[in-house]
Every structure is written in C-alpha cells, then in structure tokens.
Enzyme design. Structure first.
Site, mmCIF file in Angstrom:
data_model
loop_
_atom_site.group_PDB
_atom_site.id
_atom_site.type_symbol
_atom_site.label_atom_id
_atom_site.label_comp_id
_atom_site.label_asym_id
_atom_site.label_seq_id
_atom_site.Cartn_x
_atom_site.Cartn_y
_atom_site.Cartn_z
ATOM 1 N N GLU A 44 -7.247 -21.735 22.312
ATOM 2 C CA GLU A 44 -6.098 -22.142 21.480
ATOM 3 C C GLU A 44 -5.325 -20.906 20.985
ATOM 4 O O GLU A 44 -4.091 -20.901 20.993
ATOM 5 C CB GLU A 44 -6.581 -22.976 20.271
ATOM 6 C CG GLU A 44 -7.095 -24.356 20.614
ATOM 7 C CD GLU A 44 -8.508 -24.348 21.199
ATOM 8 O OE1 GLU A 44 -9.193 -23.296 21.128
ATOM 9 O OE2 GLU A 44 -8.926 -25.385 21.740
ATOM 10 N N SER A 74 -15.984 -9.891 13.663
ATOM 11 C CA SER A 74 -16.052 -11.310 13.261
ATOM 12 C C SER A 74 -17.055 -11.550 12.141
ATOM 13 O O SER A 74 -18.092 -10.881 12.063
ATOM 14 C CB SER A 74 -16.461 -12.177 14.447
ATOM 15 O OG SER A 74 -15.596 -11.982 15.517
ATOM 16 N N GLU A 78 -9.413 -4.103 24.257
ATOM 17 C CA GLU A 78 -10.181 -5.287 24.664
ATOM 18 C C GLU A 78 -9.374 -6.116 25.666
ATOM 19 O O GLU A 78 -9.909 -6.649 26.624
ATOM 20 C CB GLU A 78 -10.530 -6.154 23.444
ATOM 21 C CG GLU A 78 -11.316 -7.396 23.831
ATOM 22 C CD GLU A 78 -11.803 -8.203 22.623
ATOM 23 O OE1 GLU A 78 -11.064 -8.277 21.634
ATOM 24 O OE2 GLU A 78 -12.901 -8.745 22.696
#
Ligand SMILES: Cc1cc2nc3c(=O)[nH]c(=O)nc-3n(C[C@H](O)[C@H](O)[C@H](O)COP(=O)(O)OP(=O)(O)OC[C@H]3O[C@@H](n4cnc5c(N)ncnc54)[C@H](O)[C@@H]3O)c2cc1C
Length: 406
Positions: free
Chosen positions: A376, A132, A247
């Site tokens: 989301e 990220s 993951e």
C-alpha cells in the site's frame, strides 16, 4: 536506448561470470539454501564474503581505500545479477553493505569511516538497521525510542522490532527521538549503536517457515558516545532518508523469489490429472502475465542502470520492482502448489527439483510484501511521486510530537 552492456561492463560481466563459476557454490535451482542455524549461516557468509573481498567483489561500488572495489553501481548490479544464479549465503551482509555502510560514507566523520567501513566490507563486522518500532513502521517518523544527552554520551531507552540479523550483528544504525517538543520529523537523530553494549537485549522472532531472520530489540539505558552520532541532533529524518534511498537500490533485487522462468520450467515438467501443466489454459494465462511483468521489470532495470550511468540517484520508480516481484512470486507459488494437489503440502525438498524455491516464495513472498515498504505504501509512492497524483492529506506534521502522541 541501447539495452546491451557497455563494452567495459560487458567485460566486467564476463570476468564476474568466470570468477563465480570457479568460486561460487554449485547452483541449486533459484531458491536459497536453508541454513540449519545462525552459526552455520554466519560462518558460510564470512567465508564467502572474504573470498569476494580478496577478489575485489565484496563491495564493488565502494571506495578502494576502505577495501571496496572502486567500481560503479552498475557493475555492482551486474555482479549481483550474476551472483543470483548461485546459492550463496544470503542475508548476513546485505543490510550492512547495501544500506549502513553507504550511510556511514555519506554522513560519518573521518574517524567513523576509518573505524567501521573496512571492517564491514571485509566481513569482520556485521550490521543491522534499527528503524521500525511496534507503533512506527509505515509511519516511521512516529517512533518513540528516546535518546537523551548526558555529558558526552546519549542514553537510549525504547524498543525496536523486525530488526533483520540483529541476533548476529555487531553494530546497527539507530533512529531515535532526541526532541519530543519538535514536530514529528524534526525531533529525530541517527546514531551508530554497539549491539553488544550493556542494555541491548535481542529477542529473535520465529517465522512461519521455521527460520529466525528478524528480532525484537529492547534498549534499556544503552550508552552511545556522542562520536557515534551521524547527524546533527534533529537531523535524523534526512539521515534516515539517505539510508532508505540506498535501500531502494537493493530492494527487489537479490531476494531469491521465483519468477516466470521457474513457472515455465516447472509447468513444462509437471503432469497433472488433466495433462501437462503448461498445456492448461489457466496456467498459460498466468505464464503470459508473469512473462510480461518480468520483461517490464527488466526494462525498468535498464532504465535505472542508464540513470545511474549518468550519475543520477535511484528514483521513486524503483518502488515498482518489489511491488511486482513479491506479489507475483506468491501468485506463482500458490498456483504451482495447488497444481500438486494434496502433495503440495509436503516440504519443498520432497517435491523435487526446483520446489524448495517454490516453497520459499510461498512463505517469504508474504514477508517481502511488507519489508522495505508495504504494497500500500509503495502504491502511495508510485501514485504521488511517479504519477504525480495529489498527495494524501496529513495533519500530523506541524504539531509538536509530544502533543500529537499524547
Ligand atoms: C522480512 C522483513 C524484514 C524487515 N527488516 C527490517 C529491518 O531490518 N529494520 C527495520 O527497521 N525494519 C524492518 N522491517 C520492518 C518493515 O520496515 C515494516 O514492517 C514495514 O515498514 C511496515 O510497518 P509495520 O509492520 O509497522 O506495518 P504498519 O505500518 O502498521 O501497516 C499495517 C497495514 O496498514 C497499511 N498502511 C499503513 N499506513 C498506510 C497508509 N498511509 N496508506 C495505506 N495503507 C497503510 C500497511 O500497508 C499495512 O497493510 C522488516 C519487515 C519485514 C517483513
């Protein structure tokens, strides 16, 4: 469908249970111990990891030649289910052993595997995941950290964020852009990065609950040898998907959040101004919802175990687990703290048995609704890949990244 463990797995579970009862620290509710500082946490985690490694439980599904247990993924999950009953040091090795090492085994050269895997399994080296960035989270392929080839090395410049455990990690998996003229997903490459190399600066981020679990990582002229490249240049997206597939197996499990059993247990013991909490119709309604959710998740786990037993990989339906666990833990924690009235503002340890876990779920539940894919994004995955609904329209995947990002 047979929901019971197979005879071999049942035997494994019984052995694991016995070993944990003899070697794991004492159970203290379903919360996690708060460690006073990183040094204490890492020392406790290393000790626990080496105990598990000596008994073959450190990395059950990984190959024996690297110090793994040589068992099955199902046995790995069974061990984790049993280990969850104890307050063992948590969060130091999960990313390394759950995501980074399986990626090294899938993509690394023999030299890479020999150099890194056994040391990660024994606990000697700790790993983190540098994917990220400030402007690339849900849309990971938009990342801007650059790696440029100079002779036999790559020179890396950029910034990562939310890197869990970077402050005590030795190595990390780094996803970087190696070709800005290619399309967004096609210009990425996956590397191993030495977290102690010159030019790596780790800045811890302090959280609401007082802890420091993740970091900003600044990379300025960091040299990565070409032998630390895990994919062909431009093949990083597929490499990253390998990591994220592993993951998916780990996410939702072992995150220490409370479930319906905590709600039932505490509400039976809790006296409010109107009587026992478990007699309150609103509380009973939430207990029923939470219980049904937990039963549904259990059935989903059985389905995953069955698929894994058949040699299949974890599918997108695994996204349901974290989506349900994290938001439900927040709901239950909010309810219980509300029921304590003003006292609910006190620290968990002052509220009594089981309340530290409630407090942690109240604060950490919010983080878990973001980590490993936001609510989301998971809903998008479920809609498109589980329910087969039409995919969202995208217009950013066909142009060169440097045109799109300009
Ligand atoms: C506890 C924790 C640990 C983490 N550990 C790591 C780690 O070790 N390594 C690492 O690389 N990363 C790590 N992360 C980062 C994590 O992967 C990202 O935070 C996550 O992917 C979301 O990205 P973002 O924070 O940039 O939010 P954004 O992607 O900017 O999202 C902001 C909001 O917009 C919504 N949104 C974005 N896109 C869409 C869409 N297409 N449709 C609908 N809604 C959308 C999101 O749901 C969210 O509500 C960690 C995060 C947390 C919270």
């Amino acid at each position: 469908m047979d929901f019971a463990d197979s005879p071999i797995d049942a035997q494994f579970r019984a052995q694991a249970r016995e070993w944990l009862a003899a070697h794991a620290p004492v159970t203290r509710g379903r919360g996690r111990v708060a460690w006073p500082d990183d040094a204490t946490l890492v020392a406790a985690a290393r000790e626990w990891q080496s105990k598990k490694a000596a008994a073959g439980y450190a990395a059950i599904a990984l190959p024996r030649e690297y110090g793994g247990g040589g068992g099955t993924t199902t046995q790995q999950i069974i061990f984790r289910q049993e280990e969850e009953r104890y307050d063992v040091p948590f969060g130091v090795y999960e990313i390394g052993l759950g995501m980074c090492v399986p990626t090294l085994l899938a993509l690394g050269s023999d030299k890479v595997k020999e150099r890194f895997v056994a040391r990660a399994i024994s606990g000697a080296e700790i790993w983190c995941q540098l994917f990220s960035e400030p402007a690339a989270g849900s849309d990971l392929a938009a990342l801007r950290t650059k790696a440029v080839k100079t002779g036999e090395n790559w020179l890396v410049d950029g910034q990562k964020v939310w890197t869990t455990g970077a402050q005590f990690s030795d190595y990390g998996l780094l996803l970087a852009r190696t070709d800005s003229s290619a399309t967004k997903h096609a210009g990425l490459t996956l590397f191993i990065i030495d977290m102690r190399a010159p030019g790596v600066e780790v800045r811890p981020i302090r959280q609401l609950d007082g802890g420091v679990e993740f970091n900003e990582v600044f990379l300025s002229g960091v040299m990565i040898p070409d032998e630390f490249r895990l994919t062909v240049p431009g093949g990083g997206w597929a490499g990253a998907m390998t990591t994220l597939m592993f993951e998916r197996l780990n996410v939702g499990a072992n995150i220490g959040l409370i479930d319906s059993s905590t709600l039932i247990d505490i509400s039976r013991r809790l006296e409010t101004s109107t009587g026992r909490a478990s007699d309150d119709p609103h509380v009973r309604d939430i207990i029923a919802q939470a219980y049904l959710n937990d039963r549904g998740l259990k059935l989903l786990t059985y389905r995953t175990l069955t698929n894994l037993g058949r040699g299949q990989l974890p599918g997108p339906e695994q996204s349901i687990t974290k989506l349900v666990i994290a938001s439900q833990a927040q709901l239950i924690a909010n309810l219980l703290l509300d029921l304590r009235g003003q006292e609910g503002a006190l620290v968990g340890s002052a509220l009594g048995d089981g309340w530290e876990a409630v407090e942690r779920s109240w604060s950490f539940g919010a983080a878990m609704r973001i980590a490993g894919g936001t609510d989301e994004i998971l809903r998008n995955v479920i809609a498109e890949r589980v329910l087969g609904l039409p995919a969202a329209k995208r217009d950013d995947t066909t142009r060169p990244f440097n045109e799109d990002a300009a």
